[in-house]
Design a protein around this motif. Structure first.
Motif, mmCIF file in Angstrom:
data_model
loop_
_atom_site.group_PDB
_atom_site.id
_atom_site.type_symbol
_atom_site.label_atom_id
_atom_site.label_comp_id
_atom_site.label_asym_id
_atom_site.label_seq_id
_atom_site.Cartn_x
_atom_site.Cartn_y
_atom_site.Cartn_z
ATOM 1 N N GLY A 201 -29.298 5.427 14.878
ATOM 2 C CA GLY A 201 -27.950 4.972 15.158
ATOM 3 C C GLY A 201 -27.712 3.549 14.681
ATOM 4 O O GLY A 201 -26.633 3.228 14.164
ATOM 5 N N ILE A 202 -28.705 2.683 14.861
ATOM 6 C CA ILE A 202 -28.570 1.301 14.392
ATOM 7 C C ILE A 202 -28.435 1.271 12.876
ATOM 8 O O ILE A 202 -27.613 0.528 12.318
ATOM 9 N N PHE A 203 -29.220 2.080 12.197
ATOM 10 C CA PHE A 203 -29.165 2.110 10.735
ATOM 11 C C PHE A 203 -27.806 2.610 10.240
ATOM 12 O O PHE A 203 -27.202 2.028 9.332
ATOM 13 N N ILE A 204 -27.300 3.693 10.836
ATOM 14 C CA ILE A 204 -26.021 4.262 10.413
ATOM 15 C C ILE A 204 -24.885 3.255 10.608
ATOM 16 O O ILE A 204 -24.069 3.014 9.706
ATOM 17 N N LEU A 205 -24.829 2.629 11.786
ATOM 18 C CA LEU A 205 -23.744 1.704 12.063
ATOM 19 C C LEU A 205 -23.871 0.416 11.256
ATOM 20 O O LEU A 205 -22.858 -0.172 10.855
ATOM 21 N N LYS A 206 -25.086 -0.031 11.010
ATOM 22 C CA LYS A 206 -25.252 -1.234 10.182
ATOM 23 C C LYS A 206 -24.739 -0.989 8.766
ATOM 24 O O LYS A 206 -24.074 -1.850 8.174
ATOM 25 N N GLN A 207 -25.050 0.178 8.216
ATOM 26 C CA GLN A 207 -24.548 0.503 6.885
ATOM 27 C C GLN A 207 -23.025 0.510 6.872
ATOM 28 O O GLN A 207 -22.399 0.073 5.893
ATOM 29 N N PHE A 208 -22.422 0.995 7.939
ATOM 30 C CA PHE A 208 -20.963 1.007 8.015
ATOM 31 C C PHE A 208 -20.418 -0.412 8.158
ATOM 32 O O PHE A 208 -19.449 -0.790 7.474
ATOM 33 N N PHE A 209 -21.035 -1.224 9.029
ATOM 34 C CA PHE A 209 -20.565 -2.595 9.234
ATOM 35 C C PHE A 209 -20.709 -3.431 7.968
ATOM 36 O O PHE A 209 -19.886 -4.305 7.704
ATOM 37 N N ASP A 210 -21.759 -3.180 7.201
ATOM 38 C CA ASP A 210 -21.958 -3.941 5.961
ATOM 39 C C ASP A 210 -20.814 -3.722 4.976
ATOM 40 O O ASP A 210 -20.547 -4.585 4.129
ATOM 41 N N GLY A 211 -20.166 -2.580 5.052
ATOM 42 C CA GLY A 211 -19.081 -2.269 4.128
ATOM 43 C C GLY A 211 -17.721 -2.779 4.568
ATOM 44 O O GLY A 211 -16.758 -2.680 3.810
ATOM 45 N N LEU A 212 -17.620 -3.317 5.791
ATOM 46 C CA LEU A 212 -16.331 -3.835 6.252
ATOM 47 C C LEU A 212 -16.038 -5.191 5.610
ATOM 48 O O LEU A 212 -16.950 -6.001 5.425
ATOM 49 N N PRO A 213 -14.788 -5.463 5.264
ATOM 50 C CA PRO A 213 -14.449 -6.747 4.620
ATOM 51 C C PRO A 213 -14.771 -7.934 5.521
ATOM 52 O O PRO A 213 -14.449 -7.932 6.720
ATOM 53 N N LYS A 214 -15.369 -8.946 4.930
ATOM 54 C CA LYS A 214 -15.685 -10.154 5.694
ATOM 55 C C LYS A 214 -14.450 -10.990 5.984
ATOM 56 O O LYS A 214 -14.479 -11.873 6.854
ATOM 57 N N ASP A 215 -13.361 -10.729 5.259
ATOM 58 C CA ASP A 215 -12.134 -11.486 5.504
ATOM 59 C C ASP A 215 -11.609 -11.259 6.918
ATOM 60 O O ASP A 215 -11.027 -12.176 7.524
ATOM 61 N N LEU A 216 -11.799 -10.054 7.436
ATOM 62 C CA LEU A 216 -11.343 -9.778 8.792
ATOM 63 C C LEU A 216 -12.081 -10.648 9.809
ATOM 64 O O LEU A 216 -11.476 -11.205 10.731
ATOM 65 N N GLU A 217 -13.384 -10.752 9.622
ATOM 66 C CA GLU A 217 -14.187 -11.571 10.530
ATOM 67 C C GLU A 217 -13.831 -13.050 10.408
ATOM 68 O O GLU A 217 -13.733 -13.756 11.422
ATOM 69 N N GLU A 218 -13.640 -13.517 9.191
ATOM 70 C CA GLU A 218 -13.306 -14.930 8.983
ATOM 71 C C GLU A 218 -11.942 -15.262 9.578
ATOM 72 O O GLU A 218 -11.745 -16.328 10.168
ATOM 73 N N ALA A 219 -10.999 -14.344 9.438
ATOM 74 C CA ALA A 219 -9.673 -14.569 10.026
ATOM 75 C C ALA A 219 -9.760 -14.629 11.550
ATOM 76 O O ALA A 219 -9.076 -15.445 12.190
ATOM 77 N N ALA A 220 -10.592 -13.763 12.122
ATOM 78 C CA ALA A 220 -10.763 -13.778 13.575
ATOM 79 C C ALA A 220 -11.428 -15.072 14.041
ATOM 80 O O ALA A 220 -11.088 -15.613 15.100
ATOM 81 N N ARG A 221 -12.350 -15.576 13.273
ATOM 82 C CA ARG A 221 -13.019 -16.834 13.635
ATOM 83 C C ARG A 221 -12.030 -18.006 13.588
ATOM 84 O O ARG A 221 -12.090 -18.918 14.414
#
Length: 270
Positions: free
Chosen positions: A146-166
């Motif tokens: 489960g950790i591997f599957i979700l990490k692969q998915f999270f790696d593909g999410l745009p980092k701009d979303l995280e930076e905007a939230a920060r």
């Protein structure tokens, strides 16, 4: 010509394979609905629910199913929670030894489950949890898949979303809860279904850890019931049909999420 026929050939082949895999299910249902000592199609379409009444009167099927449902639901919820938090940490938080630790998690996938039965048994015995529902749940919530599957998915999410939230002042926990979890619903749904079905069908570990009949799951109760009817087919098949109903319902409800989760696991689509 071949290009036009290809879609039809694929659909026909898929239908044939589906029919092939569904044949045991149809056979199980037909036996469960067959009157004792009779035939389902004798004198027309002759359906009887007497086998279901007999099974429910002779075995605590709903009690076993309730135990399995509690264990599977709690296990699934904890796996989704812990795996998503760990996957987010490995994907977005840089800390010393994160890559080495992730490799160690992945290496655990190469260890067969049978090799951990004795250590798990001794551990649960030492902490006085052996023979309880907790002993069925705890070993299943630390799966690295489960950790591997979700990490692969999270790696593909745009980092701009995280930076905007920060920039808006969000911390790690808020970003994980408000951004990553909603966007990863397909992967979470797929992981949740696979975890639920795997926990529901688990047999070896409950057989070792559970001795009290009050905590028996459906996978333990069915063999015990079937052993009493070695010369019959209808009653064991009826019990199996009852046990398969919850899993079939879960699959039918979430089948689209399973397909999307498998397709989106690599994070290639949004």
């Amino acid at each position: 010509m071949l290009d036009r026929l290809y879609p039809y050939v694929v659909r026909i082949a898929a239908a044939l394979f589906a029919l092939l895999f569904l044949t045991p299910v149809f056979w199980m249902l037909s036996l469960s609905l067959t009157p004792e000592g009779g035939s389902l199609f004798a004198g027309g379409f002759n359906v009887s629910f007497d086998n279901y009444k007999t099974v429910l009167s002779r075995a605590p099927i709903f009690g076993w199913m309730g135990n399995s449902l509690v264990v599977s639901a709690v296990t699934t919820a904890l796996v989704l929670l812990l795996a998503s938090m760990a996957a987010y940490s490995f994907s977005r938080i840089r800390f010393p030894g994160s890559k080495v630790l992730f490799v160690l998690f992945l290496s655990a996938m190469m260890i067969p489950g049978e090799a951990t039965l004795i250590p798990l048994y001794l551990l649960m015995r030492d902490v006085d949890l052996l023979g309880t529902r907790v002993s069925l749940i705890l070993p299943a919530i630390a799966g690295p898949m489960g950790i591997f599957i979700l990490k692969q998915f999270f790696d593909g999410l745009p980092k701009d979303l995280e930076e905007a939230a920060r920039i808006d002042g969000a911390g790690f926990f808020k970003i994980w809860y408000r951004i990553f979890l909603p966007l990863s619903r397909p992967a979470l749904a797929a992981l949740g279904i696979f975890t639920f079905i795997g926990s529901w069908n688990d047999y070896v570990w409950p057989l070792i850890s559970i001795s009290d009949k009050a905590y028996m799951t459906i996978t333990l109760g069915l063999p015990m019931f079937q052993s009493s009817y070695n010369q019959e087919y209808a009653l064991p098949m009826t019990a199996n049909a009852l046990a398969a109903i919850p899993v079939l319902i879960v699959f039918l409800i979430f089948q689209k999420q399973i397909i999307k989760g498998i397709a989106f696991t690599g994070g290639k689509e949004m």
